[in-house]
Design a protein around this motif. Sequence first.
Motif, PDB file in Angstrom:
ATOM      1  N   UNK A   1       0.795  -1.226   0.000  1.00  0.00           N
ATOM      2  CA  UNK A   1       0.000   0.000   0.000  1.00  0.00           C
ATOM      3  C   UNK A   1       0.825   1.273   0.000  1.00  0.00           C
ATOM      4  N   UNK A   2       2.161   1.143  -0.063  1.00  0.00           N
ATOM      5  CA  UNK A   2       3.048   2.313  -0.137  1.00  0.00           C
ATOM      6  C   UNK A   2       3.688   2.299  -1.526  1.00  0.00           C
ATOM      7  N   UNK A   3       3.439   3.342  -2.303  1.00  0.00           N
ATOM      8  CA  UNK A   3       3.874   3.349  -3.697  1.00  0.00           C
ATOM      9  C   UNK A   3       4.515   4.680  -4.067  1.00  0.00           C
ATOM     10  N   UNK A   4       5.377   4.618  -5.046  1.00  0.00           N
ATOM     11  CA  UNK A   4       5.948   5.838  -5.604  1.00  0.00           C
ATOM     12  C   UNK A   4       4.904   6.555  -6.468  1.00  0.00           C
ATOM     13  N   UNK A   5       4.990   7.881  -6.511  1.00  0.00           N
ATOM     14  CA  UNK A   5       4.054   8.666  -7.318  1.00  0.00           C
ATOM     15  C   UNK A   5       4.057   8.218  -8.767  1.00  0.00           C
ATOM     16  N   UNK A   6       5.258   7.888  -9.291  1.00  0.00           N
ATOM     17  CA  UNK A   6       5.338   7.503 -10.694  1.00  0.00           C
ATOM     18  C   UNK A   6       5.000   6.033 -10.922  1.00  0.00           C
ATOM     19  N   UNK A   7       4.608   5.327  -9.884  1.00  0.00           N
ATOM     20  CA  UNK A   7       3.908   4.060 -10.042  1.00  0.00           C
ATOM     21  C   UNK A   7       2.405   4.302 -10.125  1.00  0.00           C
ATOM     22  N   UNK A   8       1.963   5.323  -9.420  1.00  0.00           N
ATOM     23  CA  UNK A   8       0.535   5.628  -9.301  1.00  0.00           C
ATOM     24  C   UNK A   8      -0.004   6.461 -10.476  1.00  0.00           C
ATOM     25  N   UNK A   9       0.665   7.564 -10.807  1.00  0.00           N
ATOM     26  CA  UNK A   9       0.142   8.487 -11.820  1.00  0.00           C
ATOM     27  C   UNK A   9       0.006   7.868 -13.210  1.00  0.00           C
ATOM     28  N   UNK A  10       0.990   7.089 -13.710  1.00  0.00           N
ATOM     29  CA  UNK A  10       0.825   6.512 -15.048  1.00  0.00           C
ATOM     30  C   UNK A  10      -0.402   5.616 -15.179  1.00  0.00           C
ATOM     31  N   UNK A  11      -0.768   4.903 -14.121  1.00  0.00           N
ATOM     32  CA  UNK A  11      -1.946   4.042 -14.188  1.00  0.00           C
ATOM     33  C   UNK A  11      -3.219   4.863 -14.347  1.00  0.00           C
ATOM     34  N   UNK A  12      -3.309   5.971 -13.619  1.00  0.00           N
ATOM     35  CA  UNK A  12      -4.474   6.845 -13.762  1.00  0.00           C
ATOM     36  C   UNK A  12      -4.538   7.442 -15.165  1.00  0.00           C
ATOM     37  N   UNK A  13      -3.373   7.798 -15.710  1.00  0.00           N
ATOM     38  CA  UNK A  13      -3.348   8.329 -17.072  1.00  0.00           C
ATOM     39  C   UNK A  13      -3.736   7.260 -18.089  1.00  0.00           C
ATOM     40  N   UNK A  14      -3.367   6.038 -17.839  1.00  0.00           N
ATOM     41  CA  UNK A  14      -3.732   4.956 -18.759  1.00  0.00           C
ATOM     42  C   UNK A  14      -5.238   4.690 -18.736  1.00  0.00           C
ATOM     43  N   UNK A  15      -5.873   4.901 -17.600  1.00  0.00           N
ATOM     44  CA  UNK A  15      -7.331   4.806 -17.551  1.00  0.00           C
ATOM     45  C   UNK A  15      -7.941   5.855 -18.472  1.00  0.00           C
ATOM     46  N   UNK A  16      -7.404   7.069 -18.415  1.00  0.00           N
ATOM     47  CA  UNK A  16      -7.904   8.149 -19.275  1.00  0.00           C
ATOM     48  C   UNK A  16      -7.620   7.876 -20.747  1.00  0.00           C
ATOM     49  N   UNK A  17      -6.534   7.164 -21.034  1.00  0.00           N
ATOM     50  CA  UNK A  17      -6.202   6.818 -22.415  1.00  0.00           C
ATOM     51  C   UNK A  17      -7.062   5.661 -22.925  1.00  0.00           C
ATOM     52  N   UNK A  18      -7.783   4.989 -22.032  1.00  0.00           N
ATOM     53  CA  UNK A  18      -8.611   3.861 -22.428  1.00  0.00           C
ATOM     54  C   UNK A  18      -7.913   2.524 -22.357  1.00  0.00           C
ATOM     55  N   UNK A  19      -6.698   2.486 -21.816  1.00  0.00           N
ATOM     56  CA  UNK A  19      -5.964   1.229 -21.722  1.00  0.00           C
ATOM     57  C   UNK A  19      -6.477   0.346 -20.588  1.00  0.00           C
ATOM     58  N   UNK A  20      -6.994   0.959 -19.528  1.00  0.00           N
ATOM     59  CA  UNK A  20      -7.477   0.222 -18.362  1.00  0.00           C
ATOM     60  C   UNK A  20      -8.881   0.704 -18.017  1.00  0.00           C
ATOM     61  N   UNK A  21      -9.683  -0.217 -17.506  1.00  0.00           N
ATOM     62  CA  UNK A  21     -11.016   0.179 -17.052  1.00  0.00           C
ATOM     63  C   UNK A  21     -10.930   0.930 -15.737  1.00  0.00           C
ATOM     64  N   UNK A  22     -10.021   0.491 -14.879  1.00  0.00           N
ATOM     65  CA  UNK A  22      -9.778   1.175 -13.616  1.00  0.00           C
ATOM     66  C   UNK A  22      -8.346   0.920 -13.197  1.00  0.00           C
ATOM     67  N   UNK A  23      -7.803   1.806 -12.365  1.00  0.00           N
ATOM     68  CA  UNK A  23      -6.430   1.665 -11.923  1.00  0.00           C
ATOM     69  C   UNK A  23      -6.323   0.646 -10.794  1.00  0.00           C
ATOM     70  N   UNK A  24      -5.355  -0.268 -10.853  1.00  0.00           N
ATOM     71  CA  UNK A  24      -5.154  -1.206  -9.740  1.00  0.00           C
ATOM     72  C   UNK A  24      -4.707  -0.515  -8.457  1.00  0.00           C
ATOM     73  N   UNK A  25      -4.273   0.743  -8.561  1.00  0.00           N
ATOM     74  CA  UNK A  25      -3.893   1.513  -7.369  1.00  0.00           C
ATOM     75  C   UNK A  25      -4.887   2.636  -7.089  1.00  0.00           C
ATOM     76  N   UNK A  26      -6.101   2.494  -7.570  1.00  0.00           N
ATOM     77  CA  UNK A  26      -7.095   3.550  -7.406  1.00  0.00           C
ATOM     78  C   UNK A  26      -7.267   3.946  -5.949  1.00  0.00           C
ATOM     79  N   UNK A  27      -7.451   5.231  -5.730  1.00  0.00           N
ATOM     80  CA  UNK A  27      -7.652   5.765  -4.380  1.00  0.00           C
ATOM     81  C   UNK A  27      -9.113   5.747  -3.958  1.00  0.00           C
ATOM     82  N   UNK A  28      -9.997   5.217  -4.767  1.00  0.00           N
ATOM     83  CA  UNK A  28     -11.430   5.242  -4.480  1.00  0.00           C
ATOM     84  C   UNK A  28     -11.739   4.644  -3.109  1.00  0.00           C
ATOM     85  N   UNK A  29     -12.358   5.436  -2.250  1.00  0.00           N
ATOM     86  CA  UNK A  29     -12.767   4.984  -0.938  1.00  0.00           C
ATOM     87  C   UNK A  29     -11.655   4.792   0.060  1.00  0.00           C
TER      88      UNK A  29
END
Length: 498
Positions: free
Chosen positions: A254-282
């Motif tokens: 549960x402890x991650x580098x920012x550049x592990x987290x941000x690219x996944x969120x950007x890939x969701x926006x690019x349509x590569x992923x339905x949701x980020x495996x590191x999503x902060x939701x909830x």
Amino acid sequence: MADPKGFLTTPREEWPRRPVAERVRDWDEVLVPGALLPVIGGQADRCMDCGVPFCHDACPLGNLIPEWNELVSREDWRAAAERLHATNNFPEFTGRLCPAPCESGCVLAINQPAVTIKNVECAIADRAWEEGFAPPAPPDRLSGRTVAVIGSGPAGLAAAQQLTRAGHTVAVYERDDRVGGLMRYGIPGFKMEKHHLERRLAQMRAEGTKFRTSTTVGRDVDAEELRARYDAVVIATGASAWRELPVPGRELAGIHQAMEYLPLANRVCEGDLESSPLSAAGRHVVIIGGGDTGADCLGTVVREGAATVTQLDIYARPGTSRDEDEEPWPTYPKVYRMSAAHEEAGALRLAPGAEAEVDARVFAASTLRFAGDAEGRVCRLDLVEVDSRRRAVAGTERSLRTDLVLLALGFSGPDRGDGLIARLGLETEPRGTIARDAGFATNVPGVFAAGDAARGQSLIVWAIAEGRAVAAAVDGHLTGGETRLPAPVGPYDRPMTV
């Protein structure tokens, strides 16, 4: 000067942001579309056309700011676009992402709010695209020389475009599946939508620049073979070696580098992923690091629907105005700034651990340790208040609930994992960056280095300036010492400081 009294009669007015409740529901830019043009002429009028424009020195690109301010005031958008592009390959990037050191150097800023230089720049760049003032500029003829640029961030792209326009055949190698470096997968869309990047890449392709994606030089392509294949090589891989936080409990899940987290969120926006495996939701999120990367994480966390979020900044909260003794004009001052992301977290009351309801930050805070649950996941962060020397203040220790920690502590130099530096035998500086001489050349003949890989972590405007400057050095190397390309900075130049 279009209006000699403009700076006296017209107050500073910035590009307004969309309402928080609206913008946190999407990933579009936070600024109100179309709201800049009605005010930008009056803002350009505020430029004093001062005798010695310090904004030039404050900007490493040497942008001709008073000139295009006056042209905007006169609504001569074509001429303004020409003057802007004369010094900056990508003004729509800097107009959105640069913290505007030029405004800190504005002469008007001595005793008034500075000219909105960044907003004027962005307005010119956007108008240039709308009106067709930024067509591809392919070379009249080719030189027969070839150049490989490794890295497609702002430094690599600027170098590639300058060298292509000079007539050289340029190929850009990018390890990710799309071109753009941190602008692609590090910068969230709410700061700069990706269509701005795609538009420039299309321009560069039309000019003749080639792009090789999903190619890691040093792993997928042998670095020595690449060097033998091209007449020159430019290394512009950025500073992607992130800094660590060596405190007890760092190994917890549960402890991650920012550049592990941000690219996944950007890939969701690019349509590569339905949701980020590191999503902060909830989740209860703590971001460690008070810089721009931390703010990017904050805005992303808010949009993903975090339950709570707190950002820790080891520095004391700065004042709201420049300290003339410590940071006199025209240096870039460390003052309290409220980014769009901080505004959002404060307005939504998402930061129970912060000192004030209007912000998500806890200042002068240092992490002591992480604690985990029975499954080995982080569940608590212990922190302590520190003084100006980062020494713990007795009696100030406290804890924050967290199940997701993001480390945004900056970068120390280029990544060594691909083997590029070792395979080429490049010399490095003690801090880990690539060593180079006054002409941007490394110790390996024909190999040059620019941007954060050699300078260290810096601003986008410095990256573009270095890209333009290294292009001039490479062009001179390929043509026998003569070049017509501009070199706005040298490798040892640094921002103005006290």
